[in-house]
Design a protein around this motif. Structure first.
Motif, PDB file in Angstrom:
ATOM      1  N   UNK A   5       0.851  -1.179   0.000  1.00 24.62           N
ATOM      2  CA  UNK A   5       0.000   0.000   0.000  1.00 24.62           C
ATOM      3  C   UNK A   5       0.886   1.227   0.000  1.00 24.62           C
ATOM      4  N   UNK A   6       1.488   1.517  -1.165  1.00 24.56           N
ATOM      5  CA  UNK A   6       2.492   2.559  -1.200  1.00 24.56           C
ATOM      6  C   UNK A   6       1.870   3.934  -1.273  1.00 24.56           C
ATOM      7  N   UNK A  66      15.344   2.841  -6.484  1.00 24.94           N
ATOM      8  CA  UNK A  66      14.879   2.087  -5.339  1.00 24.94           C
ATOM      9  C   UNK A  66      15.889   2.005  -4.211  1.00 24.94           C
ATOM     10  N   UNK A  67      17.111   2.394  -4.436  1.00 21.67           N
ATOM     11  CA  UNK A  67      18.164   1.961  -3.534  1.00 21.67           C
ATOM     12  C   UNK A  67      18.067   2.505  -2.120  1.00 21.67           C
ATOM     13  N   UNK A  68      17.341   3.583  -1.919  1.00 24.20           N
ATOM     14  CA  UNK A  68      17.277   4.170  -0.585  1.00 24.20           C
ATOM     15  C   UNK A  68      15.947   3.958   0.113  1.00 24.20           C
ATOM     16  N   UNK A  69      15.144   3.020  -0.360  1.00 30.30           N
ATOM     17  CA  UNK A  69      13.797   2.916   0.199  1.00 30.30           C
ATOM     18  C   UNK A  69      13.418   1.509   0.606  1.00 30.30           C
ATOM     19  N   UNK A  70      14.353   0.756   1.092  1.00 31.21           N
ATOM     20  CA  UNK A  70      14.067  -0.637   1.392  1.00 31.21           C
ATOM     21  C   UNK A  70      12.985  -0.817   2.440  1.00 31.21           C
ATOM     22  N   UNK A  71      12.738   0.199   3.247  1.00 26.32           N
ATOM     23  CA  UNK A  71      11.745   0.054   4.303  1.00 26.32           C
ATOM     24  C   UNK A  71      10.388   0.642   3.926  1.00 26.32           C
ATOM     25  N   UNK A  72      10.298   1.205   2.729  1.00 27.61           N
ATOM     26  CA  UNK A  72       9.065   1.881   2.364  1.00 27.61           C
ATOM     27  C   UNK A  72       7.979   0.919   1.902  1.00 27.61           C
ATOM     28  N   UNK A  73       8.373  -0.070   1.124  1.00 29.79           N
ATOM     29  CA  UNK A  73       7.376  -0.838   0.406  1.00 29.79           C
ATOM     30  C   UNK A  73       7.809  -2.284   0.260  1.00 29.79           C
ATOM     31  N   UNK A  74       6.950  -3.028  -0.375  1.00 26.83           N
ATOM     32  CA  UNK A  74       7.252  -4.412  -0.687  1.00 26.83           C
ATOM     33  C   UNK A  74       6.794  -4.689  -2.107  1.00 26.83           C
ATOM     34  N   UNK A 524      -0.008   1.064   8.496  1.00 35.63           N
ATOM     35  CA  UNK A 524      -0.107  -0.373   8.709  1.00 35.63           C
ATOM     36  C   UNK A 524       1.205  -1.068   8.963  1.00 35.63           C
ATOM     37  N   UNK A 525       2.326  -0.362   8.763  1.00 39.57           N
ATOM     38  CA  UNK A 525       3.637  -0.978   8.946  1.00 39.57           C
ATOM     39  C   UNK A 525       4.303  -0.601  10.258  1.00 39.57           C
ATOM     40  N   UNK A 526       3.596   0.106  11.149  1.00 39.61           N
ATOM     41  CA  UNK A 526       4.233   0.522  12.403  1.00 39.61           C
ATOM     42  C   UNK A 526       4.526  -0.677  13.296  1.00 39.61           C
ATOM     43  N   UNK A 527       3.775  -1.749  13.145  1.00 40.09           N
ATOM     44  CA  UNK A 527       4.089  -3.020  13.797  1.00 40.09           C
ATOM     45  C   UNK A 527       4.087  -4.091  12.720  1.00 40.09           C
ATOM     46  N   UNK A 528       4.667  -5.256  12.956  1.00 41.32           N
ATOM     47  CA  UNK A 528       4.722  -6.285  11.912  1.00 41.32           C
ATOM     48  C   UNK A 528       3.335  -6.804  11.523  1.00 41.32           C
TER      49      UNK A 528
END
Length: 758
Positions: A5-6, A66-74, A524-528
């Motif tokens: 959900x980007x 993409x290289x600086x956003x590994x935690x943003x999305x899947x 939705x990503x604040x916790x696993x």
């Protein structure tokens, strides 16, 4: 990688799970420490598939974004098909995995000096490849600087008599060095710093290798070592020093290389050297001192233009991108601009040469936009969309399909699948309507004609990563005018059959984001929550289509994870197998075995009570179900996973059989040809959306809705009229009071059901 959900603001910064994906797919050997964004490209032709496994991505610019956003999305990398035959065979990968499994880390961590070199040379390539995963003290013992200096000196020794094949174990030595740089990059505090001693040693080793006469052999035997050595240039951050090697490989390429996947890979890896070189301080001065590499890139792309549109076209389009990237430097623009323009003039926005044109245009748009008129690339994203996405189809009041080349029959097929999934989804999650503040009442489904078209166009049009199997862009669901969409492509490898890759998985993300997950992606990503987000999308995709998920069932037999561990899955700590296969297993188990717990959890998700949801998972449930889950995995792997959750709503209880209500159904509905089955329901004021579904039975029933009077073919405000009885309508902001529904018998029908939820 649909990214779940980007937020649109993050869409241009997307990369995810690169290391995890490469680990899971066996691609580790291809990664230099700096090339952490070089996720493998999609699944197109045999050569392209093989290239994806071992080389720089087809679209290096997408990787850079993409290289600086590994935690943003899947992104849904696992949702791509496996590598096909051609290039590196599947059997080779299987052997590699087996070799890695039997590799003993202690054989390397317990040795130093000549004993370490002997061990490396005696090991298989696949065993050495497994060392990319080392952590902690093992990483330090294997790859501390003194160990790396020893191995780099061994490369110089071996290179002196390099015979053009691996008979002297040059590949293992090169790969060990690459593994060391990779592990040290991600674990510098553990491994320790690398300094001048290693720099001197690695330069000596690489100098000797590239000077060896047989390093220029055009053969599989040499190519296997050469391809790794070219990537080692980048691993060691020696990009500026070896521009001559880049030029030599690009200038030397001809049709004789085409018989060797490894030689093609060696050529393609030069683009990683160039792309990553821009991050090194000595790179620009080196190019300024000798800018002939720019001429080499232009000449390569021009000379090999005929490759475009074929399975080696990526070599040409990557050359164009890497040339265009030099537009970022004012000192090189006078040299670069005409070279870029010449290649744009040799290609076009659509057709066989589009990959070259779009790649170059994206570089001009990013680095020299003020001169877009000179290049003919102004208003690039809108021009591309208008030229490529020419099919517009209203599937329903909530679904619009925008496509490159879908036929009328294909549009109907896709639309029917999507609309039928609505009822299935709501039946499984038993929601009470959209979560508070979610205004994503319509979804735009974008479908490119192939994975290659997706990789060519989608990144520039939508600002997304394309080294994946599709992407969902949620945006801010609370913002007025927000347009959620998912971007997908036709699976050309299954033709003449028709399939939109990941269609149902991606659509589940839209529905889940709207009806189960409060707020936007970041909330939705604040916790696993990944175990649910991805596992549930997999679950619905497979169970709705009634397809057995063989990969997940195979994983069940390995008993890799406890259920309580899976609740901790994030996009940072998991590979694709854990995210998708094991997410599916966890969700299926919870749906089938502990529905009450899952309902309580979803109630927290829908309210945005992420800490409350976490308490349910880690405290209320904790490890309580781990033993039972483990036993269920055994049964599932043996063919007894249990029956998937059947998505049914309870029967409505009103005395009038025409009366519907919230989250209930009327079944056994029938009407003769040309007649109606009428229904009504009372909708409270303030209802955000009303979902009406018709399913089951025989014949052909069309669904009609009217907000103020009985619904007929001549009096309706919404309708769904696909073939058969699977029809869905989603009504935004229905009027308060009585609303009216009918099933019209286009052909006499029996045994249908009508379900309403709001």
């Amino acid at each position: 990688m649909r990214t779940f959900r980007i937020p649109f603001a993050s869409a241009t910064r997307t990369l995810t799970l690169l290391l995890s994906f490469c680990l899971a797919l066996g691609f580790l050997g291809a990664l230099a420490p700096g090339a952490r964004a070089a996720a493998p490209a999609g699944p197109p032709t045999a050569a392209g598939q093989a290239k994806a496994a071992k080389s720089a991505p087809r679209s290096t610019e997408a990787a850079e974004r993409r290289k600086d956003a590994a935690r943003e999305v899947r992104a849904d990398a696992s949702k791509r098909p496996p590598l096909a035959s051609g290039g590196e065979p599947a059997a080779v990968r299987a052997q590699a995995l087996a070799a890695a499994a039997t590799c003993n880390t202690a054989d390397f961590t317990s040795r130093t000096g000549s004993a370490l070199v002997t061990q490396i040379k005696s090991a298989s390539v696949d065993c050495v490849n497994s060392l990319f995963t080392l952590k902690g003290n093992d990483a330090k013992l294997a790859f501390t600087e003194s160990q790396m200096v020893t191995v780099a000196n061994a490369l110089r020794t071996v290179a002196a008599g390099y015979p053009g094949d691996d008979s002297t174990s040059a590949t293992q030595i090169v790969l060990y060095l690459r593994a060391g740089y990779f592990v040290q990059w991600y674990n510098p505090d553990v491994v320790g710093p690398y300094g001048s001693s290693l720099k001197s040693a690695i330069e000596g080793g690489l100098d000797a290798f590239f000077a060896a006469p047989h390093a220029q052999d055009v053969s599989d035997a040499n190519g296997a070592t050469l391809a790794e050595a070219v990537t080692l240039i980048d691993s060691a951050a020696e990009n500026a020093r070896y521009l001559g090697v880049v030029k030599r490989l690009l200038a030397g390429y001809n049709s004789s290389y085409d018989a060797s996947w490894w030689m093609l890979n060696a050529v393609n890896n030069t683009y990683t050297v160039l792309w990553r070189g821009h991050q090194n301080s000595d790179f620009l001065p080196a190019v300024q001192a000798d800018p002939s590499v720019l001429d080499t890139l232009q000449s390569f792309a021009s000379r090999n233009n005929a490759l475009l549109g074929g399975d080696k076209g990526y070599l040409v389009s990557n050359a164009g991108r890497e040339l265009g990237r030099f537009l970022q430097y004012p000192a090189l623009q006078a040299k670069t601009r005409p070279l870029v323009k010449s290649l744009l003039d040799q290609s076009s926005i659509t057709g066989r040469t589009a990959a070259l044109w779009v790649g170059l245009a994206e570089m001009t748009d990013g680095y020299d936009k003020a001169n877009c008129a000179y290049y003919g690339t102004c208003d690039l994203a809108n021009r591309l969309r208008a030229a490529v996405l020419t099919v517009n189809y209203t599937c329903s009041s909530s679904i619009r399909i925008v496509a490159q080349a879908l036929t009328a029959d294909q549009l109907t097929t896709a639309c029917t699948s999507l609309k039928g999934q609505d009822a299935y989804f709501h039946g499984v999650v038993r929601d009470a309507g959209a979560v508070a503040g979610d205004n994503n009442t319509t979804i735009e489904v974008v479908v490119f004609h192939s994975s290659s078209d997706y990789q060519t166009y989608a990144g520039t049009i939508f600002g997304i990563s394309t080294d994946n199997g599709g992407m969902y862009l949620e945006g801010d669901p609370a913002a007025a005018g927000n347009q959620p969409r998912f971007v997908a492509y036709e699976a050309e490898w299954v033709r003449p059959d028709f399939q939109i890759w990941n269609l149902n998985h991606e659509y589940t993300h839209y529905l889940d984001g709207r009806f189960d997950m409060y707020g936007d992606f970041d909330a939705g990503m604040v916790t696993p929550t990944v175990w649910w987000v991805e596992g549930f999308a997999e679950y619905v995709s497979y169970s709705y289509r009634n397809v057995e998920y063989t990969d997940a069932i195979t994983q069940a037999g390995l008993h890799t994870y406890a259920l309580s561990t899976l609740f901790d899955t994030t996009y940072d700590n998991a590979d694709q197998t854990r995210v998708y296969n094991w997410g599916y297993l966890a969700v299926r188990y919870m749906l089938q075995s502990h529905r009450a717990d899952l309902d309580a959890l979803l109630a927290k998700y829908r309210a945005g009570d992420w800490n409350g949801a976490r308490t349910i998972l880690k405290t209320t449930i904790g490890t309580r179900y781990d033993a039972d889950f483990n036993a269920w995995l055994t049964a599932c792997n043996g063919g007894n996973c249990g029956a998937p959750t059947v998505p049914t709503a309870p029967e409505c209880t009103g005395a009038d059989t025409r009366q519907l209500d919230r989250n209930c159904r009327r079944s056994g509905v029938a009407a003769t040809t040309g007649n109606y089955a009428y229904f009504y329901l009372y909708v409270p004021a303030g209802t955000g959306s009303l979902t009406i579904t018709a399913t089951g039975g025989t014949g052909n029933a069309d669904l009609y809705y009217n907000g103020g009077a009985w619904a007929t073919t001549g009096s309706y405000t919404a309708r769904s009229t696909t073939g058969g009885n699977n029809e869905t309508l989603t009504i935004s902001n229905p009027p308060a009071g009585y609303n009216y529904i009918s099933l019209y018998a286009q052909q006499g029908f029996t045994g249908a059901a009508v379900t309403t939820s709001y």
